[in-house]
Design an enzyme around this catalytic site. Structure first.
Site, PDB file in Angstrom:
ATOM      1  N   ASP A 125      42.305  39.560  42.457  1.00 26.21           N
ATOM      2  CA  ASP A 125      42.741  39.132  41.128  1.00 26.21           C
ATOM      3  C   ASP A 125      43.189  37.672  41.118  1.00 26.21           C
ATOM      4  OD1 ASP A 125      42.160  41.499  39.912  1.00 26.21           O
ATOM      5  OD2 ASP A 125      44.198  42.285  39.951  1.00 26.21           O
TER       6      ASP A 125
ATOM      7  N   ASN B 273      47.577  36.656  32.309  1.00 21.29           N
ATOM      8  CA  ASN B 273      48.390  37.839  32.616  1.00 21.29           C
ATOM      9  C   ASN B 273      49.789  37.748  32.024  1.00 21.29           C
ATOM     10  OD1 ASN B 273      46.563  39.440  33.939  1.00 21.29           O
ATOM     11  ND2 ASN B 273      47.270  38.947  35.993  1.00 21.29           N
TER      12      ASN B 273
END
Length: 344
Positions: free
Chosen positions: A76, A150
């Protein structure tokens, strides 16, 4: 004109560099043009020598706007770095997970060859993921302006001292308390830092913003889910001299002296992710977190029209009907009694 595919790899890992070589070779043999950044290509060549497949250099041989898709080989963190590169363009990212959980990735290392085949065949869809716009104010001056896919996390700068903050939604204070920090996240980020802070898992299709306090010393310091049009803010109070630090996606940081204010709103610029599987998010959640589902029997469905019920099933259905009829009769009798013997 041949399609160009940008290959972005975590060159600090040997398996990622090997995967990049395999990807470039398969793309070239399929008639597509692999593209890499010069720094990534030089790292791989220093380790393995010259690539077997001819590779164009980004920003030298080809502009980013002329790239069809970006394949990201890593975890990620690598995908978040790639998002910095392509945000503001129409280039989607397709992640191949070489890390641990890899929530942003679409496939795993074992499926690399199949994933490249899907890219060649254009067998993927593209979805837009919400990002957030982040501003930092101090003494009524804008001292930083950044973004996140995020989350934007306000954290204490000194691990020995608690941070005193007040949370705000739409210009109104919610609560003040001491804590280790506050996470302001997107639905995409709900399975990242906000999840570790005790926040809820939010489906990517849901349009919302999240606040999740970190280790708060307070009776009411619960995670909040608010409208995507809301303005979130965290202020660092001046009743102590404790300072903070802002981290956006764990990559970009800003020092926060006492009195600083961090504002978060929905950004008008999303990040585009390519999807090769049309599996629901619930299935991805179970797979990535390896959640136990033993004993699940699935939704209950009635008998198909035209089918015959077993004798036992017919008896059970008749008993249910008798019970309902008796219940309805009792209700009518009570209504008549309460209304002087008249049922309206």
């Amino acid at each position: 004109m041949s399609r160009r595919i940008l290959v972005l790899a975590h060159t600090g890992r040997r398996d990622a560099m090997t995967a990049a070589q395999e990807t470039c070779t398969q793309l070239h043999s399929s008639g597509l043009v692999p593209v890499m950044r010069r720094c990534d290509l030089e790292d791989i060549q220093a380790e393995y020598g010259v690539l077997t497949a001819p590779t164009e250099i980004l920003d030298e041989d080809v502009a980013l706007e002329n790239v069809d898709l970006g394949m990201v080989l890593g975890g990620d963190g690598t995908i978040l770095r790639a998002a910095e590169l392509v945000r503001g363009t129409t280039v989607p990212l397709l992640g191949v997970n070489l890390g641990h959980v890899g929530f942003l990735a679409e496939s795993e290392r074992a499926d690399l060859a199949q994933t490249v085949h899907w890219v060649v065949e254009r067998a993927y869809t593209v979805e837009e993921r919400m990002t957030i716009d982040v501003k930092v104010w101090h003494s009524n001056k804008l001292i930083a302006h950044t973004w996140a896919l995020n989350e934007a996390a306000v954290e204490k700068a000194d691990r020995q001292r608690m941070l005193e903050v007040v949370m705000e939604v739409d210009g109104r204070p919610i609560s003040s308390f001491g804590c280790d920090g506050v996470v302001m996240a997107t639905p995409t980020g709900s399975t990242a830092y906000a999840f570790s802070a005790g926040g809820p898992v939010v489906w990517p299709e849901v349009e919302a913003l999240l606040l999740a306090p970190i280790s708060a010393h307070a009776l009411f310091a619960k995670p909040l889910v608010v409208a995507p049009t809301s303005v979130l803010a965290v202020e660092i109070l001046t009743r102590t001299d404790a300072s903070g630090v802002l981290w956006c996606d764990g990559r970009r940081s800003v020092d926060l002296p006492p009195g600083s204010r961090v504002e978060v709103t929905r950004s008008a610029t999303p990040v585009r992710l390519a999807r090769t599987h049309k599996t629901p998010f619930s299935e991805r959640l179970v797979r990535k977190f390896q959640l136990p589902t033993t004993g699940w029997r699935g939704p209950v469905s009635g008998p198909v029209p035209g089918t015959q019920l077993s004798p036992a099933a017919r008896v059970a259905e008749a008993r249910v009907g008798e019970t309902r009829a008796a219940s309805d009769s009792a209700a009518l009798d009570k209504a008549a009694s309460d209304n002087g013997g008249v049922v309206e």
